[in-house]
Design a protein around this motif. Structure first.
Motif, mmCIF file in Angstrom:
data_model
loop_
_atom_site.group_PDB
_atom_site.id
_atom_site.type_symbol
_atom_site.label_atom_id
_atom_site.label_comp_id
_atom_site.label_asym_id
_atom_site.label_seq_id
_atom_site.Cartn_x
_atom_site.Cartn_y
_atom_site.Cartn_z
ATOM 1 N N ASP A 217 -11.211 -72.125 10.637
ATOM 2 C CA ASP A 217 -12.149 -71.434 11.592
ATOM 3 C C ASP A 217 -11.394 -69.748 12.247
ATOM 4 O OD1 ASP A 217 -14.172 -71.222 13.863
ATOM 5 O OD2 ASP A 217 -12.451 -71.505 15.215
ATOM 6 N N GLU A 218 -12.266 -68.790 11.925
ATOM 7 C CA GLU A 218 -11.811 -67.617 12.122
ATOM 8 C C GLU A 218 -11.241 -67.316 13.819
ATOM 9 O OE1 GLU A 218 -12.931 -62.795 11.401
ATOM 10 O OE2 GLU A 218 -14.190 -64.616 10.647
ATOM 11 N N SER B 91 -7.659 -66.863 13.258
ATOM 12 C CA SER B 91 -7.077 -65.268 12.833
ATOM 13 C C SER B 91 -6.157 -64.676 13.438
ATOM 14 C CB SER B 91 -8.529 -64.706 12.739
ATOM 15 O OG SER B 91 -8.959 -64.200 13.938
ATOM 16 N N SER C 280 -12.770 -65.051 6.260
ATOM 17 C CA SER C 280 -13.800 -66.565 6.108
ATOM 18 C C SER C 280 -14.431 -66.637 4.795
ATOM 19 C CB SER C 280 -14.672 -66.928 7.207
ATOM 20 O OG SER C 280 -15.169 -68.221 7.033
ATOM 21 N N LYS C 281 -14.036 -68.072 4.060
ATOM 22 C CA LYS C 281 -14.720 -68.299 2.828
ATOM 23 C C LYS C 281 -16.271 -68.323 3.329
ATOM 24 C CE LYS C 281 -10.701 -70.319 0.578
ATOM 25 N NZ LYS C 281 -10.093 -71.365 0.084
#
Length: 214
Positions: free
Chosen positions: A92-93, A97, A110-111
């Motif tokens: 989860d960004e 992050s 994020s993927k």
């Protein structure tokens, strides 16, 4: 007349899923730049590749079978200060992050993003040396008023942090109570408060947090 020098950009793709690495390779082929690609599927290979090769941009997952890349970012930057690091992950960004950026990463992606956004992020890393998504930009602004976004341990009181560190060292409730000269149920109460504040459920998560934020 000698031909002009062609600069080769060296990428390191570090992810334990080969399909992810292959997807980025296909993406890079459209960039029309002279490049060389190195790959790693675990932290040990990642460290060895950075040590052996002059990497320009490392695209690294957050989690590997042998550990968390957050724990080695500082080491990677010491080995290759000029190397840019883009964390490319499924975690989860909004939660993670800032922790990765604070630890030395130059970008967090994020993927879950569309291919167009992934390509844009890589181009920004190459052109400007960083990539900060709109979500992370908003988090950075919020973190000025709320340091807990970067280091969740900042939410703990001095006594709570002291007890959390004792747990991380392997001490149990009885040992901690004895060292601090308090009742064992007091330690249990503080432990519950620590878990609630950090939004964790077990000692493994606590140890990981302390290791990655101190």
């Amino acid at each position: 007349m000698n031909p002009p020098d062609i600069t080769t950009t060296r990428f390191l793709l570090a992810d334990d899923h080969s399909l992810i690495r292959q997807g980025i390779i296909f993406l890079l082929e459209d960039f029309e730049l002279e490049h060389e690609i190195f790959q790693a599927s675990n932290l040990q290979q990642l460290l060895e590749s950075v040590k052996m090769n002059s990497i320009d941009l490392a695209i690294i997952d957050a989690h590997f079978p042998d550990g968390n890349s957050l724990s080695i970012l500082e080491e990677l930057k010491k080995m290759r200060p000029e190397m840019k690091i883009l964390i490319f992950t499924g975690i989860d960004e909004s939660t993670y992050s800032l922790r990765y950026l604070n630890a030395g990463a130059d970008g967090f992606l994020s993927k879950m993003n569309e291919e167009e956004e992934i390509e844009q992020a890589i181009r920004k890393m190459l052109d400007f040396g960083e990539y900060i998504s709109p979500l992370t930009q908003a988090l950075l602004k919020s973190s000025i008023k709320n340091p807990q976004l970067i280091n969740p341990l900042s939410a703990l009181t001095e006594r709570e942090l002291q007890i959390a560190e004792m747990y991380a060292e392997g001490l149990g409730n009885l040992e901690i109570a004895g060292k601090l000269d308090v009742k064992q149920n007091t330690v249990s109460t503080v432990k519950k408060r620590i878990f609630d504040k950090l939004e964790i459920e077990n000692l493994v998560e606590l140890i990981e947090l302390i290791k990655n934020n101190q």
